[in-house]
Design an enzyme around this catalytic site. Structure first.
Site, PDB file in Angstrom:
ATOM      1  N   SER A 110      81.032  18.842  84.614  1.00 38.87           N
ATOM      2  CA  SER A 110      80.283  18.935  83.366  1.00 38.87           C
ATOM      3  C   SER A 110      80.489  20.316  82.772  1.00 38.87           C
ATOM      4  CB  SER A 110      78.791  18.686  83.597  1.00 38.87           C
ATOM      5  OG  SER A 110      78.057  18.882  82.395  1.00 38.87           O
ATOM      6  N   HIS A 143      75.559  33.859  72.655  1.00 39.44           N
ATOM      7  CA  HIS A 143      75.638  34.326  74.035  1.00 39.44           C
ATOM      8  C   HIS A 143      75.750  35.843  74.074  1.00 39.44           C
ATOM      9  CE1 HIS A 143      76.642  30.099  74.995  1.00 39.44           C
ATOM     10  NE2 HIS A 143      76.177  30.387  76.182  1.00 39.44           N
ATOM     11  N   LYS A 147      80.351  37.302  77.612  1.00 36.43           N
ATOM     12  CA  LYS A 147      80.974  35.973  77.649  1.00 36.43           C
ATOM     13  C   LYS A 147      82.320  36.037  76.938  1.00 36.43           C
ATOM     14  CE  LYS A 147      80.108  31.073  76.731  1.00 36.43           C
ATOM     15  NZ  LYS A 147      80.496  30.680  78.104  1.00 36.43           N
TER      16      LYS A 147
END
Length: 250
Positions: A110, A143, A147
């Site tokens: 996922s 974010h 990231k």
């Protein structure tokens, strides 16, 4: 007791998983795989390569790097070990390897292990048919500045969920710029914001005539992903070979 090996055990998510599993009376970590060393003491052995491990686990939970996926899947197929692949930024090559491995072992994958995000994904299946004809659809994700991939895998997960429910498939528009940027009803805008210590936040916007609907999710800690991965591992441990996702779990 479900015996677990953590792939990427010395990373941030690996350490969160150690704490979560330590409080779970149904699971125990028997080993870890990580090329990076850590000075923090653990009560299990850490191997730099899966091939060096002589212990047999019931399932492997992976939070590592996409470049480490091929060797991990080779190990899992050779040892017939189910694996939860939670590493993000997988490319087409890694996805093909997942499909190939799933012919032999149970594989769970996922873009996001949060139960909340995956519940929203299912909610979109209901909302999209109602809004598709007259509402513009946009996704904004935020974010922290550490990231490195954009847009986030979660934004793409939500976008794919929206497109799956559309009668007329949407075109993904990554950011907007220019002086003649027509906003078509068939466009799906995906926008990434990075800065400071922003928590992971995803907002789906349906903007129509005189009304706007927003569905928003904010992740305040990495615990939510670890909890989802643990649930996935428990689910996967007793499954037949195949490729599974949060949709199967929920």
């Amino acid at each position: 007791m479900i015996k677990v090996i953590l792939h990427g055990c010395n990373g941030k998510m690996g350490k969160v998983l150690q704490n979560i599993i330590q409080e779970d009376n149904e699971m125990e970590v028997i080993a870890g795989f990580d090329q990076n060393k850590s000075n923090e003491p653990v009560d299990f052995k850490i191997y730099t390569s899966p091939n060096d491990c002589d212990l047999k686990s019931d399932v492997i939970i992976d939070f590592s790097h996409y470049t480490a996926i091929p060797s991990l899947l080779d190990y899992c197929v050779n040892t017939k070990t189910p694996v939860v692949v939670a590493t993000t930024a997988l490319g087409d090559d890694e996805k093909k390897l997942l499909l190939e491995a799933a012919k032999t072992i149970p594989v769970f994958n996922s873009f996001n292990m949060s139960l909340g995000i995956n519940t929203i994904s299912k909610m979109l299946q209901v909302a999209v048919p109602i809004f598709e004809e007259n509402f513009n659809t946009e996704i904004i994700e935020k974010h922290h500045n550490k990231k490195v991939d954009s847009p986030s895998g979660t934004a793409l997960l939500l976008a794919d969920s929206i497109n799956k429910a559309c009668l007329v498939k949407k075109d993904y528009i990554f950011g907007r710029h220019g002086k003649n940027d027509e906003c078509k009803i068939t466009d799906l805008g995906i926008h990434a914001i990075r800065g400071g210590s922003l928590p992971g936040e995803h907002t789906v916007i349906f903007a129509g005539p005189d009304e706007v609907i927003e569905i928003k999710h904010t992740a305040y800690s990495k615990n939510i992903f670890a909890v989802g991965a643990v649930k996935a591992a428990k689910f996967l441990a007793n499954q037949k070979p195949g490729l599974y996702s949060m949709e199967d779990l929920i």
